[in-house]
Design a protein around this motif. Structure first.
Motif, mmCIF file in Angstrom:
data_model
loop_
_atom_site.group_PDB
_atom_site.id
_atom_site.type_symbol
_atom_site.label_atom_id
_atom_site.label_comp_id
_atom_site.label_asym_id
_atom_site.label_seq_id
_atom_site.Cartn_x
_atom_site.Cartn_y
_atom_site.Cartn_z
ATOM 1 N N LEU A 62 0.828 -1.204 0.000
ATOM 2 C CA LEU A 62 0.000 0.000 0.000
ATOM 3 C C LEU A 62 0.863 1.256 0.000
ATOM 4 O O LEU A 62 0.630 2.190 -0.773
ATOM 5 C CB LEU A 62 -0.921 -0.015 1.220
ATOM 6 C CG LEU A 62 -1.879 1.173 1.364
ATOM 7 C CD1 LEU A 62 -2.837 1.226 0.181
ATOM 8 C CD2 LEU A 62 -2.648 1.067 2.671
ATOM 9 N N ARG A 101 1.199 3.921 -3.054
ATOM 10 C CA ARG A 101 0.868 5.329 -2.830
ATOM 11 C C ARG A 101 2.025 6.247 -3.203
ATOM 12 O O ARG A 101 1.823 7.344 -3.704
ATOM 13 C CB ARG A 101 0.493 5.547 -1.371
ATOM 14 C CG ARG A 101 -0.930 5.118 -1.026
ATOM 15 C CD ARG A 101 -1.249 5.321 0.430
ATOM 16 N NE ARG A 101 -2.667 5.111 0.695
ATOM 17 C CZ ARG A 101 -3.201 5.105 1.907
ATOM 18 N NH1 ARG A 101 -2.430 5.280 2.968
ATOM 19 N NH2 ARG A 101 -4.500 4.921 2.067
ATOM 20 N N LEU A 155 -5.601 6.274 -5.107
ATOM 21 C CA LEU A 155 -5.287 5.483 -3.924
ATOM 22 C C LEU A 155 -4.805 6.351 -2.772
ATOM 23 O O LEU A 155 -4.993 6.018 -1.607
ATOM 24 C CB LEU A 155 -4.225 4.430 -4.270
ATOM 25 C CG LEU A 155 -3.840 3.451 -3.154
ATOM 26 C CD1 LEU A 155 -5.035 2.581 -2.787
ATOM 27 C CD2 LEU A 155 -2.662 2.583 -3.583
ATOM 28 N N THR A 156 -4.185 7.494 -3.064
ATOM 29 C CA THR A 156 -3.619 8.334 -2.011
ATOM 30 C C THR A 156 -4.703 9.005 -1.178
ATOM 31 O O THR A 156 -4.432 9.430 -0.061
ATOM 32 C CB THR A 156 -2.715 9.411 -2.615
ATOM 33 O OG1 THR A 156 -3.474 10.173 -3.575
ATOM 34 C CG2 THR A 156 -1.532 8.776 -3.311
ATOM 35 N N GLN A 174 -7.550 7.503 -0.219
ATOM 36 C CA GLN A 174 -8.397 6.505 0.406
ATOM 37 C C GLN A 174 -7.749 5.981 1.679
ATOM 38 O O GLN A 174 -6.520 5.840 1.749
ATOM 39 C CB GLN A 174 -8.671 5.338 -0.553
ATOM 40 C CG GLN A 174 -9.483 5.749 -1.775
ATOM 41 C CD GLN A 174 -9.834 4.558 -2.630
ATOM 42 O OE1 GLN A 174 -9.382 3.455 -2.401
ATOM 43 N NE2 GLN A 174 -10.669 4.790 -3.638
ATOM 44 N N ALA A 213 -5.231 -0.316 -8.510
ATOM 45 C CA ALA A 213 -4.740 -0.288 -7.131
ATOM 46 C C ALA A 213 -5.815 0.072 -6.118
ATOM 47 O O ALA A 213 -5.915 -0.589 -5.071
ATOM 48 C CB ALA A 213 -3.549 0.676 -7.028
ATOM 49 N N PRO A 214 -6.645 1.120 -6.324
ATOM 50 C CA PRO A 214 -7.663 1.420 -5.304
ATOM 51 C C PRO A 214 -8.650 0.280 -5.089
ATOM 52 O O PRO A 214 -9.138 0.087 -3.972
ATOM 53 C CB PRO A 214 -8.366 2.665 -5.868
ATOM 54 C CG PRO A 214 -7.403 3.270 -6.815
ATOM 55 C CD PRO A 214 -6.644 2.124 -7.403
ATOM 56 N N ARG A 215 -8.955 -0.467 -6.137
ATOM 57 C CA ARG A 215 -9.927 -1.552 -6.009
ATOM 58 C C ARG A 215 -9.327 -2.770 -5.319
ATOM 59 O O ARG A 215 -10.058 -3.540 -4.674
ATOM 60 C CB ARG A 215 -10.459 -1.950 -7.383
ATOM 61 C CG ARG A 215 -11.282 -0.850 -8.052
ATOM 62 C CD ARG A 215 -11.604 -1.185 -9.487
ATOM 63 N NE ARG A 215 -12.510 -0.214 -10.092
ATOM 64 C CZ ARG A 215 -12.130 0.962 -10.554
ATOM 65 N NH1 ARG A 215 -10.850 1.301 -10.516
ATOM 66 N NH2 ARG A 215 -13.011 1.805 -11.069
ATOM 67 N N GLY A 258 -7.113 -0.697 -1.902
ATOM 68 C CA GLY A 258 -7.886 0.256 -1.122
ATOM 69 C C GLY A 258 -8.985 -0.417 -0.318
ATOM 70 O O GLY A 258 -9.161 -1.648 -0.342
ATOM 71 N N ARG A 271 -15.179 2.299 2.996
ATOM 72 C CA ARG A 271 -15.199 3.698 2.567
ATOM 73 C C ARG A 271 -16.391 4.439 3.168
ATOM 74 O O ARG A 271 -16.280 5.606 3.566
ATOM 75 C CB ARG A 271 -15.228 3.783 1.039
ATOM 76 C CG ARG A 271 -13.901 3.450 0.391
ATOM 77 C CD ARG A 271 -13.874 3.931 -1.054
ATOM 78 N NE ARG A 271 -14.819 3.194 -1.872
ATOM 79 C CZ ARG A 271 -14.522 2.089 -2.542
ATOM 80 N NH1 ARG A 271 -13.303 1.593 -2.475
ATOM 81 N NH2 ARG A 271 -15.433 1.471 -3.290
#
Length: 428
Positions: A87, A91, A98-99, A101, A203-205, A208, A214
């Motif tokens: 992570l 980032r 992603l940064t 979240q 990456a976020p999926r 994150g 969220r």
């Protein structure tokens, strides 16, 4: 030129090169997994058989090696700290959404998503590494085409082999070599930018938080903002009232210092009391904001402190009459604290906008509701205040609305009248 800027952005953006480095790291991390899996499957395939060690692995061996590689990468995601390491690395180098979240919780689902991201990162990184090595070599050979002594010295890769396979290089081919090399480098950079962008979107999926996490983070952030706004209102009310009282008492003490020293000393004493009260309120608010303070160190005032508030206001030289009917201790704690703050702000507004005018404060409480009323004559030399009020009245109305009550502030005949009405259910 303006239309060309978006096309040239991948070549000049630092994101392209940071993400390139991230992909190269993934390809380098895949190397020991793939090597170990290929050696192991080769030994298994050769067990009990005599075969040529220089022979290329069979498709079955390669498929088994790929499966073992994937299994090893997926197992790596379960190592302590691996998810956080990936992570932080993503980032720092991928950037993107992603940064913004929060970090996901350590669950089996997040670990599974981390395994998928590791596999994607490493295999895409290996492809980028191979593409980088091939393209850089081809571009270098094409750039040196004008210096090549013969047709075969630059025939090392698919592009240069096609370029030189027809025989000796012509003058035109030698001059076109560097240009083709630059175009190949540009194509490489665009491909790397696309691969990095796709990985940044994934990456976020995969690294994150989940939609549920969220939503929980958004709710926690909203709660924090609401708490900070509440503290801001408390500081506005308490410190604003204290400063208004101190200002009036200091002015009175300065005016009567020679003619009535006893009253001046009394006013200075009340100034010190108000300063201590304001300091306690500030300490309470700062204590709530400090992460290492689990509970406030001072109890916020409520309606039981209303007589003290009226007494302090009277010592400013203001003619204040305070009537309390009913039992304020039966008012729910939250409503009691907020009603006290509204009373404090109402008195502060009266001291600011109607100095020297007599005030009447009346609090009527029952087991299920309360009514707070503050009235004062309108100043004869000033125009009536606007019905909309200032920020103080707006803040009091917001407090009353959040508590499910109503607050009105308007001229009534020759007086200004502020009325607060709150209701609640009686506890058995």
């Amino acid at each position: 030129m303006r239309h060309l800027t978006p096309l040239l952005r991948p070549l000049t953006s630092p994101h392209t090169y940071r993400r390139w480095a991230h992909l190269v790291i993934g390809g380098a991390l895949l190397t020991p997994y793939a090597t170990a899996a290929l050696v192991l499957t080769t030994l298994i395939a050769q067990s009990g058989h005599t075969s040529d060690p220089t022979q290329n692995p069979s498709p079955t061996t390669l498929a088994l090696a790929t499966a073992l590689t994937l299994a090893g990468i997926a197992a790596t995601a379960h190592l302590p700290g691996m998810r956080n390491a990936q992570l932080h690395l993503a980032r720092a180098l991928l950037r993107g959404p992603l940064t913004q979240q929060p970090a996901p919780a350590a669950t089996w689902r997040s670990t599974a998503r981390t395994s998928a991201f590791l596999c994607l990162h490493m295999f895409l990184g290996l492809a980028v590494c191979l593409l980088t090595m091939t393209a850089l070599t081809e571009a270098a050979l094409l750039a040196t085409a004008p210096l090549a002594p013969g047709p075969h010295s630059t025939a090392q890769g698919p592009l240069t082999f096609t370029f030189t396979a027809q025989g000796p290089l012509t003058r035109t081919q030698r001059l076109m070599g560097p240009l083709l090399g630059l175009l190949l480098l540009a194509a490489l950079l665009y491909t790397l930018a696309l691969a990095g962008h796709l990985l940044a979107l994934a990456a976020p999926r995969l690294l994150g938080p989940s939609p549920t996490e969220r939503l929980a983070a958004a709710q926690a952030h909203a709660h924090t903002l609401a708490e900070r706004n509440r503290l801001a209102r408390e500081l506005h009310d308490s410190l604003g009232h204290a400063l208004s009282v101190v200002t009036l008492q200091a002015a009175t003490a300065a005016r009567l210092l020679d003619t009535d020293p006893a009253f001046a000393r009394q006013a200075l004493t009340h100034i010190a009391d108000q300063a201590r009260t304001a300091t306690a309120d500030l300490d309470h608010a700062l204590g709530l904001l400090r992460e290492d303070t689990p509970t406030p160190r001072t109890t916020p005032p409520d309606l039981t402190h209303l007589p003290h508030l009226a007494h302090a206001t009277q010592h400013t030289g203001t003619d204040l009459t305070c009537h309390i009917t009913g039992d304020p201790t039966r008012v729910p704690a939250l409503l009691s604290r907020e009603t006290y703050r509204i009373s404090q702000e109402a008195l502060t507004n009266a001291l600011r906008h109607a100095p020297g005018q007599p005030l009447t404060l009346h609090l009527d409480t029952t087991p299920t509701n309360l009514t707070l009323t503050l009235t004062n004559p309108l100043p004869p030399t000033r125009t009536p205040r606007r019905r909309t009020g200032g920020r103080g009245i707006t803040g009091m109305r917001e407090r009353a609305h959040l508590l499910g009550g109503t607050l009105t502030a308007r001229p009534h005949e020759h007086t200004w009248q502020l009325t607060l009405h709150l209701t609640w259910k009686e506890h058995p």
